[in-house]
Structures are given as structure tokens and as C-alpha cells.
Design a protein around this motif. Structure first.
Motif, PDB file in Angstrom:
ATOM      1  N   GLU A 121       0.807  -1.219   0.000  1.00 15.45           N
ATOM      2  CA  GLU A 121       0.000   0.000   0.000  1.00 15.45           C
ATOM      3  C   GLU A 121       0.842   1.272   0.000  1.00 15.45           C
ATOM      4  O   GLU A 121       0.321   2.356  -0.271  1.00 15.45           O
ATOM      5  CB  GLU A 121      -0.927   0.006   1.223  1.00 15.45           C
ATOM      6  N   LYS A 135       3.353   0.222  -7.500  1.00 15.96           N
ATOM      7  CA  LYS A 135       2.277  -0.626  -6.990  1.00 15.96           C
ATOM      8  C   LYS A 135       2.149  -1.883  -7.840  1.00 15.96           C
ATOM      9  O   LYS A 135       2.047  -3.000  -7.318  1.00 15.96           O
ATOM     10  CB  LYS A 135       0.965   0.162  -6.996  1.00 15.96           C
ATOM     11  N   ALA A 186      -3.906  -3.592 -10.558  1.00 14.86           N
ATOM     12  CA  ALA A 186      -2.730  -2.719 -10.509  1.00 14.86           C
ATOM     13  C   ALA A 186      -2.052  -2.634 -11.868  1.00 14.86           C
ATOM     14  O   ALA A 186      -1.619  -1.555 -12.300  1.00 14.86           O
ATOM     15  CB  ALA A 186      -1.750  -3.227  -9.454  1.00 14.86           C
TER      16      ALA A 186
END
Length: 233
Positions: A121, A135, A186
Motif C-alpha cells: 500500500e 504498486k 494494478a
């Protein structure tokens, strides 16, 4: 002397098929050995003897190199000496029966699921295309367990978001790894939003999946710098 060293490095790469990282490490270690032997007055590898090898290892120990470094450089010298003997450059291999330092390997420390979740995160605390790229990289590594060298070697065409899989490992050892859930999300966000920005609209941009801020393929060293930055937060 450098010519024979260069030929040995080419032998490692072309015939023994060692990785670029391994051959680079061999070159670094043997360039130090080469300079040490030259400083001892040797002008050709034909003059290499066991005293040179022993003196080099003592030289390394006196400078308090880590045991792992000593073991690696000993292995490099032994491999090179074996090569010189096989090529007929030296009549006797001076490293025969030479023991390498024993490396005590501690088991790797594991991290908790909560720590992994926090790490995944961390990129979202920033904005910009680099955050979406980071990410996607972290999610992909965690989901597949691929090596960092495989991660940065991926091309955009290696990812099949519709089929929820990624191909990695190169032509010789290619394998298909499944992905899903947050990893697909992602990668979609990175591919649709961030990668075009990093590519700077260049139609001839790198085919690489993961790009640096200059629109070029992200390197292994670049990835570790990114990971180190997140680990320090």
C-alpha cells in the motif's frame, strides 16, 4: 594479460551461459586479481604460480573482506586458473586442492502478512505515474514469486490481462504464471494510465513493461533503489 581475461569472460557468457550479473561479478573479482599479479611483477599469465594465488588470498583476508566475498573471489580465481590450464597457458593449475572459505548461511528472515500488506500500500501514499508503476511491480512480485531480474526483463506483450497470466523467464526457460485480483487491477491501471506517461508519448518507446522516469527499461538496480526507499518509510 587482459586479453586472456576478456576471453575467459566471453567463455563464461557464450559457452557456459552464465548470467550477465554473474559474469560481471567474475570480471570485477578477476580484474582485482589481475592488478595484484601485475603489482607482483608478473607480465604474463604463463608466470602464474601458487604463491601468487596464496598471496592474493592473504591480501584479501588482511583487508577484512566478508567471508562471502572471499569465497566468491576464491571461486573466480580457481575457475580462471582451471581455464588457463585447460587452454595450455599454464602447465599446472595452481589452485588444485585449494579450499574455499566456508560461508555460514543464516536462514532468511520472514516477514508477516501485515508487513507485506503495508508495503503493497505504500506506493498509494504518493501520486504520479511512478506510484502506479511501483504498486504494479510489488503486486506482481508478491503474486508470482518471480525474480527481480525477471520482473525488469518483462515486455508489455508478456502480460495477458484478459487471460490473467504473465509469461517470464526468457525463451530458454519461459513459464506462464497466473495472476488475478489486485495484481490484475494494478497492472491495468499502470498500463492504461501510468506507462503512457512514462513513455512520454514516444511511439518508439521501449517495449519494456516497466519504465523509468526517462521512458527506458527499469533496471534491476533501479528497482532495488525504489524498494529501499519504501522500506525506509
Amino acid at each position: 594479460m587482459r586479453d586472456q581475461l576478456d576471453r575467459f569472460i566471453s567463455h563464461l557468457s557464450n559457452e557456459r551461459k552464465l548470467s550477465a550479473n554473474t559474469t560481471s561479478a567474475y570480471r570485477t573479482d578477476l580484474e582485482q586479481f589481475n592488478q595484484f599479479v601485475v603489482d607482483r611483477g608478473k607480465t604474463a599469465w604463463e608466470q602464474l604460480d601458487r604463491d601468487d594465488v596464496i598471496a592474493f588470498l592473504i591480501f584479501l583476508k588482511e583487508r577484512r573482506y566478508a567471508t562471502s566475498t572471499l569465497a566468491r573471489r576464491t571461486a573466480a580465481v580457481k575457475s580462471f586458473s582451471t581455464y588457463l590450464h585447460a587452454q595450455g597457458t599454464i602447465p599446472v593449475d595452481p589452485t588444485v586442492d585449494l579450499d574455499s572459505p566456508r560461508v555460514d548461511r543464516s536462514p532468511p528472515r520472514s516477514i508477516t502478512v501485515n508487513v507485506v500488506d503495508d508495503l503493497l500500500e505504500l506506493p498509494l501514499a504518493s501520486s504520479g505515474p511512478e506510484a502506479l508503476r511501483d504498486k504494479a511491480m510489488l503486486e506482481l512480485l508478491y503474486a508470482t514469486g518471480m525474480r527481480v531480474s525477471e520482473l525488469v526483463a518483462l515486455d508489455a506483450a508478456d502480460v495477458d490481462l484478459g487471460g490473467e497470466c504473465v509469461r517470464c523467464g526468457g525463451a530458454a526457460k519461459s513459464r506462464v504464471l497466473p495472476i488475478g485480483g489486485s495484481t490484475v487491477t494494478a497492472l491495468e491501471e499502470y498500463s492504461d494510465i501510468a506507462r503512457p506517461q512514462l513513455a512520454r508519448g514516444n511511439r518508439q518507446a521501449e517495449s519494456a513493461l516497466f519504465l523509468n522516469h526517462r521512458g527506458k527499461r527499469l533496471t534491476r538496480q533501479g528497482f532495488w533503489l525504489i524498494l529501499k526507499r519504501y522500506a525506509e518509510k
